[in-house]
Design a protein around this motif. Sequence first.
Motif, PDB file in Angstrom:
ATOM      1  N   THR A 288       0.815  -1.232   0.000  1.00  0.00           N
ATOM      2  CA  THR A 288       0.000   0.000   0.000  1.00  0.00           C
ATOM      3  C   THR A 288       0.843   1.274   0.000  1.00  0.00           C
ATOM      4  N   SER A 289       2.112   1.179  -0.470  1.00  0.00           N
ATOM      5  CA  SER A 289       2.891   2.403  -0.651  1.00  0.00           C
ATOM      6  C   SER A 289       2.290   3.198  -1.809  1.00  0.00           C
ATOM      7  N   VAL A 290       2.564   4.494  -1.822  1.00  0.00           N
ATOM      8  CA  VAL A 290       1.916   5.368  -2.794  1.00  0.00           C
ATOM      9  C   VAL A 290       2.954   6.122  -3.608  1.00  0.00           C
ATOM     10  N   ASP A 291       2.819   6.046  -4.929  1.00  0.00           N
ATOM     11  CA  ASP A 291       3.632   6.864  -5.828  1.00  0.00           C
ATOM     12  C   ASP A 291       2.846   8.122  -6.172  1.00  0.00           C
ATOM     13  N   ARG A 292       3.445   9.277  -5.927  1.00  0.00           N
ATOM     14  CA  ARG A 292       2.830  10.546  -6.293  1.00  0.00           C
ATOM     15  C   ARG A 292       3.416  10.992  -7.626  1.00  0.00           C
ATOM     16  N   VAL A 293       2.541  11.314  -8.572  1.00  0.00           N
ATOM     17  CA  VAL A 293       2.974  11.729  -9.907  1.00  0.00           C
ATOM     18  C   VAL A 293       2.410  13.125 -10.170  1.00  0.00           C
ATOM     19  N   PRO A 294       3.186  14.174  -9.868  1.00  0.00           N
ATOM     20  CA  PRO A 294       2.667  15.537 -10.003  1.00  0.00           C
ATOM     21  C   PRO A 294       2.764  16.071 -11.433  1.00  0.00           C
ATOM     22  N   ASN A 295       1.789  16.858 -11.821  1.00  0.00           N
ATOM     23  CA  ASN A 295       1.856  17.614 -13.066  1.00  0.00           C
ATOM     24  C   ASN A 295       2.490  18.971 -12.789  1.00  0.00           C
ATOM     25  N   VAL A 296       3.073  19.568 -13.803  1.00  0.00           N
ATOM     26  CA  VAL A 296       3.630  20.916 -13.644  1.00  0.00           C
ATOM     27  C   VAL A 296       2.501  21.897 -13.322  1.00  0.00           C
ATOM     28  N   LYS A 297       2.806  22.940 -12.561  1.00  0.00           N
ATOM     29  CA  LYS A 297       1.777  23.884 -12.124  1.00  0.00           C
ATOM     30  C   LYS A 297       1.520  25.005 -13.126  1.00  0.00           C
ATOM     31  N   ASN A 298       2.546  25.408 -13.851  1.00  0.00           N
ATOM     32  CA  ASN A 298       2.412  26.514 -14.786  1.00  0.00           C
ATOM     33  C   ASN A 298       1.517  26.134 -15.963  1.00  0.00           C
ATOM     34  N   VAL A 299       0.538  26.967 -16.285  1.00  0.00           N
ATOM     35  CA  VAL A 299      -0.424  26.660 -17.338  1.00  0.00           C
ATOM     36  C   VAL A 299       0.243  26.517 -18.696  1.00  0.00           C
ATOM     37  N   ASP A 300       1.129  27.458 -19.043  1.00  0.00           N
ATOM     38  CA  ASP A 300       1.815  27.388 -20.342  1.00  0.00           C
ATOM     39  C   ASP A 300       2.652  26.111 -20.462  1.00  0.00           C
ATOM     40  N   GLU A 301       3.365  25.783 -19.388  1.00  0.00           N
ATOM     41  CA  GLU A 301       4.180  24.563 -19.406  1.00  0.00           C
ATOM     42  C   GLU A 301       3.309  23.328 -19.517  1.00  0.00           C
ATOM     43  N   TYR A 302       2.184  23.327 -18.805  1.00  0.00           N
ATOM     44  CA  TYR A 302       1.291  22.168 -18.864  1.00  0.00           C
ATOM     45  C   TYR A 302       0.793  21.939 -20.284  1.00  0.00           C
ATOM     46  N   ILE A 303       0.408  23.003 -20.962  1.00  0.00           N
ATOM     47  CA  ILE A 303      -0.083  22.885 -22.333  1.00  0.00           C
ATOM     48  C   ILE A 303       1.014  22.337 -23.245  1.00  0.00           C
ATOM     49  N   GLU A 304       2.237  22.829 -23.067  1.00  0.00           N
ATOM     50  CA  GLU A 304       3.357  22.399 -23.898  1.00  0.00           C
ATOM     51  C   GLU A 304       3.818  20.979 -23.583  1.00  0.00           C
ATOM     52  N   ARG A 305       3.641  20.546 -22.331  1.00  0.00           N
ATOM     53  CA  ARG A 305       4.220  19.275 -21.890  1.00  0.00           C
ATOM     54  C   ARG A 305       3.164  18.233 -21.525  1.00  0.00           C
ATOM     55  N   THR A 306       1.987  18.340 -22.121  1.00  0.00           N
ATOM     56  CA  THR A 306       0.897  17.406 -21.799  1.00  0.00           C
ATOM     57  C   THR A 306       1.301  15.957 -22.049  1.00  0.00           C
ATOM     58  N   GLU A 307       1.961  15.702 -23.168  1.00  0.00           N
ATOM     59  CA  GLU A 307       2.375  14.327 -23.478  1.00  0.00           C
ATOM     60  C   GLU A 307       3.327  13.776 -22.420  1.00  0.00           C
ATOM     61  N   GLU A 308       4.187  14.635 -21.899  1.00  0.00           N
ATOM     62  CA  GLU A 308       5.091  14.212 -20.823  1.00  0.00           C
ATOM     63  C   GLU A 308       4.307  13.862 -19.567  1.00  0.00           C
ATOM     64  N   MET A 309       3.281  14.657 -19.241  1.00  0.00           N
ATOM     65  CA  MET A 309       2.460  14.375 -18.063  1.00  0.00           C
ATOM     66  C   MET A 309       1.776  13.013 -18.210  1.00  0.00           C
ATOM     67  N   ILE A 310       1.339  12.727 -19.430  1.00  0.00           N
ATOM     68  CA  ILE A 310       0.678  11.436 -19.704  1.00  0.00           C
ATOM     69  C   ILE A 310       1.680  10.293 -19.532  1.00  0.00           C
ATOM     70  N   ARG A 311       2.879  10.446 -20.088  1.00  0.00           N
ATOM     71  CA  ARG A 311       3.893   9.374 -19.996  1.00  0.00           C
ATOM     72  C   ARG A 311       4.274   9.107 -18.552  1.00  0.00           C
ATOM     73  N   ARG A 312       4.386  10.150 -17.736  1.00  0.00           N
ATOM     74  CA  ARG A 312       4.725   9.958 -16.324  1.00  0.00           C
ATOM     75  C   ARG A 312       3.739   9.006 -15.656  1.00  0.00           C
ATOM     76  N   LYS A 313       2.468   9.224 -15.908  1.00  0.00           N
ATOM     77  CA  LYS A 313       1.437   8.367 -15.297  1.00  0.00           C
ATOM     78  C   LYS A 313       1.525   6.944 -15.822  1.00  0.00           C
ATOM     79  N   GLN A 314       1.698   6.827 -17.120  1.00  0.00           N
ATOM     80  CA  GLN A 314       1.772   5.496 -17.730  1.00  0.00           C
ATOM     81  C   GLN A 314       2.935   4.687 -17.152  1.00  0.00           C
ATOM     82  N   GLU A 315       4.076   5.320 -16.999  1.00  0.00           N
ATOM     83  CA  GLU A 315       5.247   4.613 -16.488  1.00  0.00           C
ATOM     84  C   GLU A 315       5.009   4.077 -15.083  1.00  0.00           C
ATOM     85  N   LYS A 316       4.437   4.889 -14.207  1.00  0.00           N
ATOM     86  CA  LYS A 316       4.175   4.453 -12.836  1.00  0.00           C
ATOM     87  C   LYS A 316       3.061   3.423 -12.766  1.00  0.00           C
TER      88      LYS A 316
END
Length: 320
Positions: A288-316
């Motif tokens: 029951t350990s927990v992996d935290r996978v945070p998204n970037v907070k900046n709106v512009d960065e989030y829009i530019e790096r959406t695919e990276e945010m998706i890959r982070r989740k997939q990997e974990k």
Amino acid sequence: MGIPFCPSRCVYCSFAAYPIAKYENLVPKYIDSLISELQNIALMNASRHLKVIYIGGGTPTSISPVQLGRLLKAIESNFDFSYLREYTVEAGRPDSITRDKLDVMKQSGVTRISINPQTMNDGTLRKIGRGHTVAQYEHAFDIARKSGFDNINTDIIAGLPGEGIKEFTRTIEGILANSPESITVHSLAVKRAAELSDRENPYIKALREDKGHDMTESLALAEELLRKGGYDPYYLYRQKNISGNLENVGYSKPGHECIYNVLIMEERCDTFAAGAGAVTRIVHPGDTSVDRVPNVKNVDEYIERTEEMIRRKQEKFYAK
């Protein structure tokens, strides 16, 4: 999932929350990114049963009815609601709530909303940068009821600048008069990212030095009045920098406990999050350990790096 836009920023706020007037031109691209992330979350969980949806902020209702409707339609199109037990939109700011937005939410299957004045004292609302009045809260609550919402949460904060026990009592009594299904009582916490932590600003310094009243007395009063009003405490959590090491307590009428709040506190099941500043929590079976996978907070960065945010989740997710 998070909508990181607000009508204005409160002085105590430390969340990723950007003024909608300044970022309005980015909202369509932001929703595109958010929908893309949600589609991938749906694919990862295609064989599982969705139990709870929670849309927070910022203030989700700061975007237009059309934009909100587009997002909610995409959620409905990508996820199976057959096992859904709770669908919350944290409407939050009363000055962002309109009948059109309420109708969009109702038609999309939203079952629970929050309408949060934080205080029922207009003077304090001006001091903390809320940008709305007590009358606007009352109006928003009224039209929400008329739109058919029968599960409404309201947040209040103890220890706001300049408030004593008299003002806090007025807040509790004013909230109880509207009879929301649940009430969350927060203790003021001054985070580093909040404007209230800026010691160089003379106005903010004055607010910090105004100790108000003993928050312990406020929390005791809240418990007494809320229990008398038919509410029971059902969850508790603490944050860093809360004065007096106090806590935030959620109260509800029987049968209206927020499932999401309980699940997020217990961290015993996966919670997939989308949007700028959102944090996914993936629970490992067995330990029951927990992996935290945070998204970037900046709106512009989030829009530019959406695919990276998706890959982070997939990997974990696929590694567990």
